[in-house]
Write a protein that holds these residues in place. Structure first.
Motif, mmCIF file in Angstrom:
data_model
loop_
_atom_site.group_PDB
_atom_site.id
_atom_site.type_symbol
_atom_site.label_atom_id
_atom_site.label_comp_id
_atom_site.label_asym_id
_atom_site.label_seq_id
_atom_site.Cartn_x
_atom_site.Cartn_y
_atom_site.Cartn_z
ATOM 1 N N THR A 1 -26.614 -22.614 -14.842
ATOM 2 C CA THR A 1 -27.352 -21.401 -14.500
ATOM 3 C C THR A 1 -27.182 -20.261 -15.503
ATOM 4 O O THR A 1 -27.819 -19.231 -15.374
ATOM 5 N N ARG A 2 -26.302 -20.433 -16.481
ATOM 6 C CA ARG A 2 -26.067 -19.344 -17.434
ATOM 7 C C ARG A 2 -26.075 -19.852 -18.861
ATOM 8 O O ARG A 2 -25.466 -20.854 -19.185
ATOM 9 N N ARG A 3 -26.784 -19.115 -19.698
ATOM 10 C CA ARG A 3 -26.757 -19.384 -21.134
ATOM 11 C C ARG A 3 -27.016 -18.070 -21.828
ATOM 12 O O ARG A 3 -27.315 -17.069 -21.189
ATOM 13 N N GLY A 4 -26.928 -18.049 -23.120
ATOM 14 C CA GLY A 4 -27.119 -16.784 -23.800
ATOM 15 C C GLY A 4 -27.306 -16.961 -25.283
ATOM 16 O O GLY A 4 -27.348 -18.074 -25.800
ATOM 17 N N GLY A 5 -27.416 -15.857 -25.957
ATOM 18 C CA GLY A 5 -27.598 -15.859 -27.398
ATOM 19 C C GLY A 5 -27.334 -14.464 -27.930
ATOM 20 O O GLY A 5 -27.041 -13.542 -27.173
ATOM 21 N N ILE B 1 -27.157 -11.388 -25.352
ATOM 22 C CA ILE B 1 -28.115 -11.512 -24.256
ATOM 23 C C ILE B 1 -27.676 -12.675 -23.370
ATOM 24 O O ILE B 1 -27.639 -13.818 -23.815
ATOM 25 N N LEU B 2 -27.330 -12.359 -22.135
ATOM 26 C CA LEU B 2 -26.944 -13.381 -21.163
ATOM 27 C C LEU B 2 -28.143 -13.649 -20.268
ATOM 28 O O LEU B 2 -28.739 -12.725 -19.726
ATOM 29 N N LEU B 3 -28.516 -14.915 -20.135
ATOM 30 C CA LEU B 3 -29.628 -15.305 -19.271
ATOM 31 C C LEU B 3 -29.053 -15.983 -18.039
ATOM 32 O O LEU B 3 -28.326 -16.973 -18.150
ATOM 33 N N SER C 1 -32.138 -11.303 -17.589
ATOM 34 C CA SER C 1 -31.330 -11.138 -18.790
ATOM 35 C C SER C 1 -30.458 -9.899 -18.666
ATOM 36 O O SER C 1 -30.873 -8.878 -18.119
ATOM 37 N N ILE C 2 -29.229 -10.026 -19.146
ATOM 38 C CA ILE C 2 -28.281 -8.923 -19.195
ATOM 39 C C ILE C 2 -27.931 -8.737 -20.662
ATOM 40 O O ILE C 2 -27.572 -9.692 -21.340
ATOM 41 N N ARG C 3 -28.088 -7.521 -21.170
ATOM 42 C CA ARG C 3 -27.844 -7.269 -22.586
ATOM 43 C C ARG C 3 -26.634 -6.382 -22.774
ATOM 44 O O ARG C 3 -26.388 -5.494 -21.972
ATOM 45 N N ARG C 4 -25.919 -6.628 -23.868
ATOM 46 C CA ARG C 4 -24.765 -5.798 -24.186
ATOM 47 C C ARG C 4 -24.717 -5.577 -25.690
ATOM 48 O O ARG C 4 -24.766 -6.528 -26.469
ATOM 49 N N GLN C 5 -24.616 -4.302 -26.078
ATOM 50 C CA GLN C 5 -24.486 -3.963 -27.496
ATOM 51 C C GLN C 5 -23.052 -4.202 -27.933
ATOM 52 O O GLN C 5 -22.123 -3.791 -27.242
ATOM 53 N N CYS C 6 -22.868 -4.854 -29.066
ATOM 54 C CA CYS C 6 -21.537 -5.153 -29.575
ATOM 55 C C CYS C 6 -21.466 -4.788 -31.051
ATOM 56 O O CYS C 6 -22.457 -4.911 -31.777
ATOM 57 N N ASN D 1 -18.283 -11.427 -33.374
ATOM 58 C CA ASN D 1 -17.160 -11.978 -32.608
ATOM 59 C C ASN D 1 -17.085 -11.340 -31.214
ATOM 60 O O ASN D 1 -16.871 -12.024 -30.219
ATOM 61 N N GLU D 2 -17.277 -10.025 -31.153
ATOM 62 C CA GLU D 2 -17.260 -9.333 -29.857
ATOM 63 C C GLU D 2 -18.383 -9.849 -28.957
ATOM 64 O O GLU D 2 -18.189 -10.073 -27.761
ATOM 65 N N ALA D 3 -19.563 -10.044 -29.540
ATOM 66 C CA ALA D 3 -20.710 -10.540 -28.765
ATOM 67 C C ALA D 3 -20.439 -11.945 -28.236
ATOM 68 O O ALA D 3 -20.691 -12.240 -27.061
ATOM 69 N N GLU D 4 -19.910 -12.821 -29.085
ATOM 70 C CA GLU D 4 -19.611 -14.195 -28.673
ATOM 71 C C GLU D 4 -18.519 -14.221 -27.598
ATOM 72 O O GLU D 4 -18.602 -14.983 -26.637
ATOM 73 N N THR D 5 -17.496 -13.381 -27.755
ATOM 74 C CA THR D 5 -16.405 -13.325 -26.779
ATOM 75 C C THR D 5 -16.926 -12.855 -25.425
ATOM 76 O O THR D 5 -16.576 -13.409 -24.381
ATOM 77 N N TRP D 6 -17.795 -11.837 -25.424
ATOM 78 C CA TRP D 6 -18.366 -11.339 -24.170
ATOM 79 C C TRP D 6 -19.175 -12.436 -23.485
ATOM 80 O O TRP D 6 -19.049 -12.651 -22.278
ATOM 81 N N LEU D 7 -19.985 -13.162 -24.268
ATOM 82 C CA LEU D 7 -20.777 -14.245 -23.677
ATOM 83 C C LEU D 7 -19.871 -15.336 -23.105
ATOM 84 O O LEU D 7 -20.128 -15.850 -22.021
ATOM 85 N N ASP D 8 -18.814 -15.685 -23.834
ATOM 86 C CA ASP D 8 -17.868 -16.689 -23.327
ATOM 87 C C ASP D 8 -17.333 -16.297 -21.952
ATOM 88 O O ASP D 8 -17.282 -17.110 -21.036
ATOM 89 N N LYS D 9 -16.937 -15.026 -21.821
ATOM 90 C CA LYS D 9 -16.380 -14.552 -20.551
ATOM 91 C C LYS D 9 -17.430 -14.594 -19.442
ATOM 92 O O LYS D 9 -17.147 -14.995 -18.319
ATOM 93 N N GLN D 10 -18.654 -14.175 -19.755
ATOM 94 C CA GLN D 10 -19.712 -14.153 -18.729
ATOM 95 C C GLN D 10 -20.112 -15.550 -18.305
ATOM 96 O O GLN D 10 -20.294 -15.834 -17.127
#
Length: 75
Positions: free
Chosen positions: A24-28, A40-42, A52-57, A61-70
């Motif tokens: 149910t979750r993927r992102g880019g 962008i978390l889908l 979609s949930i977006r986060r500025q990073c 590395n910060e963007a990838e780490t945030w996606l991993d956690k989500q």
């Protein structure tokens, strides 16, 4: 996928898929026009609608780490 087409239309580089994903979750991540990156978390709802949930990073590395956690929170 509509999101990638939208990002391309507004002039951002195409979204690249984050390797970690669940049912149910993927992102880019896209390069942000204002500098840095946008993660962008889908999230697919049970009714099939995808939000979609977006986060500025500041860094990729910060963007990838945030996606991993989500994404890791899902089943």
């Amino acid at each position: 996928m509509t999101l990638i087409e939208h990002e391309a239309r507004v002039g951002l580089p195409r979204m690249w898929e984050h390797p970690k994903r669940t049912r149910t979750r993927r992102g880019g991540v896209v390069t942000s026009m204002v500098g840095g990156y946008t993660a962008i978390l889908l999230v697919r709802q049970p009714n099939g609608v995808e939000n979609s949930i977006r986060r500025q990073c500041a860094s990729l590395n910060e963007a990838e780490t945030w996606l991993d956690k989500q994404i890791g929170e899902d089943d």
